[in-house]
Design a protein around this motif. Structure first.
Motif, PDB file in Angstrom:
ATOM      1  N   ARG A   3       0.841  -1.187   0.000  1.00 22.32           N
ATOM      2  CA  ARG A   3       0.000   0.000   0.000  1.00 22.32           C
ATOM      3  C   ARG A   3       0.875   1.235   0.000  1.00 22.32           C
ATOM      4  NH1 ARG A   3      -4.309  -0.616   4.727  1.00 22.32           N
ATOM      5  NH2 ARG A   3      -2.708   0.668   5.647  1.00 22.32           N
ATOM      6  N   PRO A   4       0.431   2.296  -0.649  1.00 20.51           N
ATOM      7  CA  PRO A   4       1.202   3.540  -0.575  1.00 20.51           C
ATOM      8  C   PRO A   4       1.157   4.076   0.858  1.00 20.51           C
ATOM      9  CG  PRO A   4      -0.860   3.897  -1.724  1.00 20.51           C
ATOM     10  CD  PRO A   4      -0.747   2.420  -1.488  1.00 20.51           C
ATOM     11  N   PRO A   5       2.176   4.811   1.262  1.00 17.89           N
ATOM     12  CA  PRO A   5       2.175   5.331   2.634  1.00 17.89           C
ATOM     13  C   PRO A   5       1.031   6.316   2.849  1.00 17.89           C
ATOM     14  CG  PRO A   5       3.997   6.240   1.367  1.00 17.89           C
ATOM     15  CD  PRO A   5       3.354   5.192   0.509  1.00 17.89           C
ATOM     16  N   ARG A   6       0.547   6.333   4.073  1.00 19.54           N
ATOM     17  CA  ARG A   6      -0.565   7.218   4.398  1.00 19.54           C
ATOM     18  C   ARG A   6      -0.093   8.662   4.488  1.00 19.54           C
ATOM     19  NH1 ARG A   6      -4.236   4.824   9.080  1.00 19.54           N
ATOM     20  NH2 ARG A   6      -5.933   4.630   7.620  1.00 19.54           N
ATOM     21  N   THR A   7      -0.927   9.548   3.999  1.00 21.84           N
ATOM     22  CA  THR A   7      -0.613  10.964   4.089  1.00 21.84           C
ATOM     23  C   THR A   7      -1.089  11.502   5.440  1.00 21.84           C
ATOM     24  OG1 THR A   7      -2.718  11.629   3.113  1.00 21.84           O
ATOM     25  CG2 THR A   7      -0.871  11.225   1.595  1.00 21.84           C
TER      26      THR A   7
END
Length: 76
Positions: A3-7
Protein backbone atom coordinates in the motif's frame (compact mmCIF):
# COMPACT_ATOMS: atom_id res chain seq x y z
CA UNK A 1 0.50 -5.81 -2.74
CA UNK A 2 2.19 -2.90 -1.01
CA UNK A 3 0.00 0.00 0.00
CA UNK A 4 1.20 3.54 -0.58
CA UNK A 5 2.18 5.33 2.63
CA UNK A 6 -0.57 7.22 4.40
CA UNK A 7 -0.61 10.96 4.09
CA UNK A 8 -1.07 13.29 7.04
CA UNK A 9 -4.58 14.08 5.88
CA UNK A 10 -5.55 10.40 5.96
CA UNK A 11 -4.13 10.05 9.45
CA UNK A 12 -6.07 13.08 10.67
CA UNK A 13 -9.27 11.83 9.08
CA UNK A 14 -8.86 8.44 10.72
CA UNK A 15 -8.64 10.17 14.10
CA UNK A 16 -11.65 12.40 13.46
CA UNK A 17 -14.36 10.02 14.70
CA UNK A 18 -12.64 9.02 17.97
CA UNK A 19 -11.81 12.67 18.65
CA UNK A 20 -15.46 13.58 18.00
CA UNK A 21 -16.51 11.06 20.65
CA UNK A 22 -13.93 12.46 23.09
CA UNK A 23 -15.10 15.99 22.42
CA UNK A 24 -18.72 14.99 22.99
CA UNK A 25 -17.90 13.27 26.28
CA UNK A 26 -15.86 16.26 27.42
CA UNK A 27 -18.75 18.58 26.58
CA UNK A 28 -21.16 16.25 28.39
CA UNK A 29 -19.05 16.40 31.54
CA UNK A 30 -18.62 20.17 31.49
CA UNK A 31 -22.22 21.18 30.82
CA UNK A 32 -25.08 21.21 33.29
CA UNK A 33 -28.81 20.71 33.11
CA UNK A 34 -30.57 20.53 29.78
CA UNK A 35 -27.48 21.81 27.92
CA UNK A 36 -25.90 18.37 28.38
CA UNK A 37 -28.19 16.99 25.66
CA UNK A 38 -26.41 19.17 23.10
CA UNK A 39 -23.33 16.92 23.27
CA UNK A 40 -25.21 13.66 22.66
CA UNK A 41 -25.36 14.00 18.83
CA UNK A 42 -21.57 14.31 18.64
CA UNK A 43 -21.16 11.17 20.74
CA UNK A 44 -23.68 9.23 18.67
CA UNK A 45 -22.27 10.31 15.30
CA UNK A 46 -18.69 9.59 16.35
CA UNK A 47 -19.62 6.21 17.78
CA UNK A 48 -21.57 5.36 14.65
CA UNK A 49 -18.61 6.21 12.44
CA UNK A 50 -16.25 4.10 14.54
CA UNK A 51 -18.64 1.13 14.53
CA UNK A 52 -19.18 1.48 10.77
CA UNK A 53 -15.42 1.43 10.19
CA UNK A 54 -14.96 -1.68 12.34
CA UNK A 55 -17.82 -3.54 10.65
CA UNK A 56 -16.56 -2.57 7.18
CA UNK A 57 -13.03 -3.72 8.01
CA UNK A 58 -14.30 -7.06 9.33
CA UNK A 59 -16.42 -7.53 6.20
CA UNK A 60 -13.46 -6.82 3.88
CA UNK A 61 -11.21 -9.19 5.83
CA UNK A 62 -13.83 -11.93 5.70
CA UNK A 63 -14.22 -11.52 1.93
CA UNK A 64 -10.45 -11.70 1.55
CA UNK A 65 -10.31 -14.86 3.68
CA UNK A 66 -13.04 -16.50 1.60
CA UNK A 67 -11.25 -15.55 -1.62
CA UNK A 68 -7.94 -16.94 -0.33
CA UNK A 69 -9.57 -20.19 0.76
CA UNK A 70 -11.36 -20.63 -2.56
CA UNK A 71 -8.19 -19.95 -4.55
CA UNK A 72 -6.30 -22.41 -2.37
CA UNK A 73 -8.87 -25.14 -3.00
CA UNK A 74 -8.81 -24.42 -6.75
CA UNK A 75 -5.04 -25.00 -6.84
CA UNK A 76 -5.34 -28.45 -5.21
Amino acid sequence: MNRPPRTRLQVLLSLAAPLLVCLGVLALVQREGTERWQSVPAILVGSGLVIHAVVGRRRRRHKLLVALRSSRFQED
